[in-house]
Design a protein around this motif. Structure first.
Motif, PDB file in Angstrom:
ATOM      1  N   ASP A 121      53.154 -10.340  22.026  1.00 21.20           N
ATOM      2  CA  ASP A 121      53.424  -9.584  23.454  1.00 21.20           C
ATOM      3  C   ASP A 121      54.174 -10.749  24.278  1.00 21.20           C
ATOM      4  N   PHE A 122      54.732 -10.111  25.197  1.00 19.33           N
ATOM      5  CA  PHE A 122      55.490 -11.040  26.232  1.00 19.33           C
ATOM      6  C   PHE A 122      54.352 -11.553  27.228  1.00 19.33           C
ATOM      7  N   PRO A 123      54.285 -12.748  27.528  1.00 21.76           N
ATOM      8  CA  PRO A 123      54.765 -13.852  27.227  1.00 21.76           C
ATOM      9  C   PRO A 123      54.463 -14.275  25.753  1.00 21.76           C
ATOM     10  N   VAL A 124      55.542 -14.525  24.841  1.00 23.73           N
ATOM     11  CA  VAL A 124      55.312 -14.571  23.271  1.00 23.73           C
ATOM     12  C   VAL A 124      54.349 -15.631  23.130  1.00 23.73           C
ATOM     13  N   GLY A 125      53.533 -15.532  22.208  1.00 23.14           N
ATOM     14  CA  GLY A 125      52.544 -16.596  21.852  1.00 23.14           C
ATOM     15  C   GLY A 125      51.164 -16.505  22.251  1.00 23.14           C
ATOM     16  N   ASN A 126      50.793 -15.382  23.030  1.00 25.34           N
ATOM     17  CA  ASN A 126      49.412 -14.941  23.801  1.00 25.34           C
ATOM     18  C   ASN A 126      49.300 -16.531  24.663  1.00 25.34           C
ATOM     19  N   VAL A 127      50.003 -16.796  25.383  1.00 24.00           N
ATOM     20  CA  VAL A 127      49.764 -17.813  26.399  1.00 24.00           C
ATOM     21  C   VAL A 127      49.263 -17.269  27.824  1.00 24.00           C
ATOM     22  N   SER A 128      48.811 -18.111  28.588  1.00 19.06           N
ATOM     23  CA  SER A 128      48.314 -17.608  29.830  1.00 19.06           C
ATOM     24  C   SER A 128      49.444 -17.018  30.637  1.00 19.06           C
ATOM     25  N   PHE A 129      49.170 -16.301  31.659  1.00 18.42           N
ATOM     26  CA  PHE A 129      50.217 -15.780  32.638  1.00 18.42           C
ATOM     27  C   PHE A 129      49.162 -15.490  33.924  1.00 18.42           C
ATOM     28  N   PHE A 130      50.091 -14.899  34.859  1.00 18.35           N
ATOM     29  CA  PHE A 130      49.642 -14.737  36.235  1.00 18.35           C
ATOM     30  C   PHE A 130      49.385 -13.167  35.906  1.00 18.35           C
ATOM     31  N   LEU A 131      48.292 -12.865  36.715  1.00 24.82           N
ATOM     32  CA  LEU A 131      47.990 -11.287  36.516  1.00 24.82           C
ATOM     33  C   LEU A 131      48.446 -10.533  37.823  1.00 24.82           C
ATOM     34  N   PHE A 132      48.414 -11.017  39.018  1.00 23.43           N
ATOM     35  CA  PHE A 132      48.994 -10.441  40.184  1.00 23.43           C
ATOM     36  C   PHE A 132      50.479 -10.904  40.362  1.00 23.43           C
ATOM     37  N   TYR A 133      51.499 -10.053  40.617  1.00 24.49           N
ATOM     38  CA  TYR A 133      51.517  -8.729  40.160  1.00 24.49           C
ATOM     39  C   TYR A 133      52.248  -8.775  38.897  1.00 24.49           C
ATOM     40  N   SER A 134      52.467  -7.428  38.251  1.00 26.24           N
ATOM     41  CA  SER A 134      53.145  -7.266  37.180  1.00 26.24           C
ATOM     42  C   SER A 134      54.560  -7.495  37.300  1.00 26.24           C
ATOM     43  N   GLY A 135      55.283  -8.449  36.510  1.00 24.10           N
ATOM     44  CA  GLY A 135      56.515  -8.765  36.428  1.00 24.10           C
ATOM     45  C   GLY A 135      57.211  -7.701  35.466  1.00 24.10           C
ATOM     46  N   HIS A 136      56.529  -7.271  34.265  1.00 22.50           N
ATOM     47  CA  HIS A 136      56.821  -6.271  33.595  1.00 22.50           C
ATOM     48  C   HIS A 136      57.246  -5.220  34.344  1.00 22.50           C
ATOM     49  N   VAL A 137      56.477  -4.603  34.964  1.00 25.33           N
ATOM     50  CA  VAL A 137      56.786  -3.245  35.658  1.00 25.33           C
ATOM     51  C   VAL A 137      57.948  -3.491  36.992  1.00 25.33           C
ATOM     52  N   ALA A 138      57.829  -4.771  37.855  1.00 27.64           N
ATOM     53  CA  ALA A 138      58.726  -4.716  38.788  1.00 27.64           C
ATOM     54  C   ALA A 138      60.146  -5.114  38.059  1.00 27.64           C
ATOM     55  N   ALA A 139      60.319  -5.785  37.044  1.00 32.58           N
ATOM     56  CA  ALA A 139      61.564  -5.887  36.395  1.00 32.58           C
ATOM     57  C   ALA A 139      62.337  -4.576  36.146  1.00 32.58           C
ATOM     58  N   SER A 140      61.371  -3.708  35.345  1.00 32.35           N
ATOM     59  CA  SER A 140      61.830  -2.413  35.077  1.00 32.35           C
ATOM     60  C   SER A 140      62.316  -1.498  36.091  1.00 32.35           C
ATOM     61  N   VAL A 141      61.417  -1.617  37.424  1.00 31.97           N
ATOM     62  CA  VAL A 141      61.785  -0.839  38.229  1.00 31.97           C
ATOM     63  C   VAL A 141      63.232  -1.328  39.024  1.00 31.97           C
ATOM     64  N   ILE A 142      63.440  -2.601  39.172  1.00 33.17           N
ATOM     65  CA  ILE A 142      64.745  -3.117  39.458  1.00 33.17           C
ATOM     66  C   ILE A 142      65.770  -2.625  38.742  1.00 33.17           C
ATOM     67  N   ALA A 143      65.738  -2.892  37.404  1.00 34.63           N
ATOM     68  CA  ALA A 143      66.781  -2.168  36.539  1.00 34.63           C
ATOM     69  C   ALA A 143      67.029  -0.841  36.703  1.00 34.63           C
ATOM     70  N   SER A 144      66.051   0.011  37.092  1.00 37.93           N
ATOM     71  CA  SER A 144      66.282   1.387  36.915  1.00 37.93           C
ATOM     72  C   SER A 144      66.955   1.686  38.245  1.00 37.93           C
ATOM     73  N   LEU A 145      66.465   0.961  39.366  1.00 41.67           N
ATOM     74  CA  LEU A 145      67.076   1.213  40.611  1.00 41.67           C
ATOM     75  C   LEU A 145      68.531   0.830  40.564  1.00 41.67           C
ATOM     76  N   ASP A 146      69.078  -0.167  39.959  1.00 40.07           N
ATOM     77  CA  ASP A 146      70.465  -0.343  39.692  1.00 40.07           C
ATOM     78  C   ASP A 146      71.231   0.803  38.950  1.00 40.07           C
ATOM     79  N   MET A 147      70.530   1.006  38.045  1.00 41.56           N
ATOM     80  CA  MET A 147      71.205   2.012  37.089  1.00 41.56           C
ATOM     81  C   MET A 147      71.394   3.452  38.056  1.00 41.56           C
ATOM     82  N   LYS A 148      70.365   3.695  38.873  1.00 43.97           N
ATOM     83  CA  LYS A 148      70.536   4.735  39.604  1.00 43.97           C
ATOM     84  C   LYS A 148      71.780   4.714  40.648  1.00 43.97           C
ATOM     85  N   ARG A 149      71.963   3.574  41.255  1.00 42.77           N
ATOM     86  CA  ARG A 149      72.831   3.480  41.973  1.00 42.77           C
ATOM     87  C   ARG A 149      74.182   3.621  41.211  1.00 42.77           C
TER      88      ARG A 149
END
Length: 289
Positions: free
Chosen positions: A187-215
């Motif tokens: 899983d990302f971050p690869v290696g099962n390392v620690s990560f910040f829970l708040f907030y989800s960078g996975h979801v936010a980055a996907s929204v950023i990419a999707s908004l650019d595609m729609k533009r």
């Protein structure tokens, strides 16, 4: 000839008059007269003015058709008003979660069956974790592509803003790892390392990419990313990799920082118009969108 009337006229003639400019009395003289008159106002006149302002209140002019028009033409704000009243009742009657109890998360309850499935099948969990990492790579590749290959830095600037803010907030309030977390080395971050829970960078980055595609009117690619993002949200809830609030704020963060990046880009373009043509503002200059 030098009687009383003459003396009266001469006295009035000698009385100093305020200087005028082009036939108009200066503002300083008018202001002085206004200040002196305002000092003479009694408290009762101030109260009367206050009552007059209340009498001109906007809501006093409403009619029955105006109220009906709000409900007819503005259903969304009306729904928000109803939800406000509903959640006020919920908030005042809900019992708080004890400090020793795990957080209540509605997303965890909704995905309880999927959590049990992934818990009983570690191989399936690893496969889905690997696919999630591939999706994160797709997000990153597209965001960098828009800048490096197409010369449109907005998505890259947005991602930089977003991850910086995520780091600050994630460190400022470090949430405990949810009970039953199903980690995976794939899983990302690869290696099962620690990560910040708040907030989800996975979801936010996907929204950023999707908004650019729609533009750019890349609708098929944008909808594909949206569907993959929904599946990503379900998987993260099922593995207890994020709380529901992390994912919800991640969506809002993607929208917010995309907007801020657009404002930043527009401000730099306006600045570039005011400087000499030799200044290129680096690789962020004169991008199409």
């Amino acid at each position: 000839m030098n009687g009383p009337n003459t003396r009266h006229r001469s006295a009035s003639k000698n009385k100093p008059t305020p200087p005028s400019v082009n036939g108009h009395t200066p503002n300083s003289v008018i202001k002085k007269d206004t200040d002196s008159s305002s000092m003479k106002r009694s408290p009762s006149s101030s109260a009367k003015n206050f009552c007059c302002s209340l009498g001109n209140a906007h809501f006093l002019k409403w009619r029955a058709e105006d109220l009906w028009g709000v409900a007819l033409h503005h259903p969304l704000p009306c729904a928000f008003a109803a939800s406000l009243l509903f959640f006020m009742v919920v908030e005042y009657t809900l019992r708080m979660i004890p400090p020793t109890a795990p957080p209540f998360d509605l997303g965890f309850i909704a995905t309880a069956t999927l959590h049990q499935l992934l818990e009983s099948r570690p191989a399936l969990n690893t496969i889905l974790a690997g696919l999630n990492t591939v999706f994160v790579g797709m997000q990153t590749s597209y965001i960098l592509w828009t800048w490096l290959m197409e010369g449109r830095p907005r998505a890259t600037i947005s991602a930089l803003f977003m991850f910086t803010c995520r780091g600050i907030l994630g460190y400022a309030t470090q949430l405990p790892l949810p009970e039953g977390f199903l980690g995976s080395g794939a899983d990302f971050p690869v290696g099962n390392v620690s990560f910040f829970l708040f907030y989800s960078g996975h979801v936010a980055a996907s929204v950023i990419a999707s908004l650019d595609m729609k533009r750019m009117h890349r609708w098929e690619l944008a909808y594909t990313f949206d569907i993959l993002n929904i599946l990503q949200v379900i998987r993260l809830l099922s593995t207890r990799g994020h709380y529901t609030i992390d994912l919800a704020v991640g969506i809002g963060a993607g929208i917010l920082f995309d907007s801020l990046a657009g404002k930043y880009e527009d401000s730099k373009k306006r600045e570039a118009l005011l400087v000499t043509s030799g200044n290129t503002y680096g690789a962020f200059y004169n991008s199409p969108k």
